[in-house]
Design a protein around this motif. Structure first.
Motif, PDB file in Angstrom:
ATOM      1  N   GLU A  55       1.346   5.692   5.458  1.00  0.00           N
ATOM      2  CA  GLU A  55       0.353   4.774   6.026  1.00  0.00           C
ATOM      3  C   GLU A  55      -0.624   5.487   6.954  1.00  0.00           C
ATOM      4  N   PHE A  68       7.399   5.775   5.423  1.00  0.00           N
ATOM      5  CA  PHE A  68       6.313   4.801   5.357  1.00  0.00           C
ATOM      6  C   PHE A  68       5.224   5.127   6.370  1.00  0.00           C
ATOM      7  N   GLU A  69       5.619   5.494   7.575  1.00  0.00           N
ATOM      8  CA  GLU A  69       4.632   5.817   8.608  1.00  0.00           C
ATOM      9  C   GLU A  69       3.752   6.985   8.187  1.00  0.00           C
ATOM     10  N   PRO A  94       0.807  -1.220   0.000  1.00  0.00           N
ATOM     11  CA  PRO A  94       0.000   0.000   0.000  1.00  0.00           C
ATOM     12  C   PRO A  94       0.843   1.274   0.000  1.00  0.00           C
ATOM     13  N   ALA A  95       2.123   1.134   0.350  1.00  0.00           N
ATOM     14  CA  ALA A  95       3.055   2.256   0.323  1.00  0.00           C
ATOM     15  C   ALA A  95       4.302   1.800  -0.415  1.00  0.00           C
ATOM     16  N   THR A 101       1.982   6.746  -1.782  1.00  0.00           N
ATOM     17  CA  THR A 101       0.937   5.737  -1.709  1.00  0.00           C
ATOM     18  C   THR A 101       1.099   4.880  -2.956  1.00  0.00           C
TER      19      THR A 101
END
Length: 192
Positions: free
Chosen positions: A89, A85-86, A65-66, A145
């Motif tokens: 997400e 990433f965080e 998803p990322a 994304t």
């Protein structure tokens, strides 16, 4: 060892793209993946396409998803990759751009004065012709994304130097939420 442990437990899937090299890098990468049982794969491009072309090939096979890309020399530490990433997400951005010239960046090893000057001159030119409003388009860590990555890297026209400018310009035109953040960075003059 700590990096391998973190990669094994993180849930990340890694795509390494060998851009037509003939120095055995892809073989070494495949051996390391097997030895450490990493969730990773190597994509071998038959000919050199440039960094943008290699990243586009990696994005095309990515499934998470990322999606992020980072220079293989890890000038950007794993913690910075994790932070990107965080943010993706958590829905804080569609695109995260790291910047070595951000006032809060921690530059642990600076590139040569010539490289710094060239980078500043390049970004000044980009600002003057209104191609970007970012302060560091060439930093080697960006995250997206999955949906934005697929759109932005599809039909990439610039496969070599400055592909980042095309990607960021396309992101701005598409209306994606883009966030520029500081980064800890350690330049390696021997990196290629």
């Amino acid at each position: 060892a700590a990096l391998v442990t973190q990669l094994q437990t993180s849930g990340l899937s890694i795509v390494l793209v060998d851009d037509g090299s003939d120095d055995g890098t892809a073989d070494l990468a495949e051996k390391a993946i097997g030895d450490h049982q990493l969730r990773a794969r190597v994509i071998r491009l038959g000919a050199n396409h440039g960094k943008g072309g290699a990243i586009a090939a990696g994005v095309a096979v990515s499934r998470g998803p990322a999606v992020a890309f980072s220079d293989a020399d890890l000038s950007a530490p794993v913690e910075a990759i994790t932070r990107c990433f965080e943010m993706i997400e958590a829905g804080e951005a569609d695109v995260v751009v790291t910047s070595r010239v951000h006032p809060d960046s921690d530059i642990r090893a600076k590139p040569s004065l010539f490289r710094r000057w060239a980078g500043k001159a390049f970004n000044t030119l980009l600002h003057q012709v209104d191609l970007t409003d970012f302060h560091d388009t060439q930093c080697g860590l960006k995250a997206f994304t999955r949906d934005s990555a697929v759109i932005l890297f599809r039909d990439l026209r610039i496969e070599r130097f400055a592909f980042d400018v095309e990607v960021l310009s396309r992101a701005r035109v598409a209306g994606f939420e883009i966030v520029e953040i500081p980064i800890p960075w350690a330049h390696d003059e021997n990196s290629r």
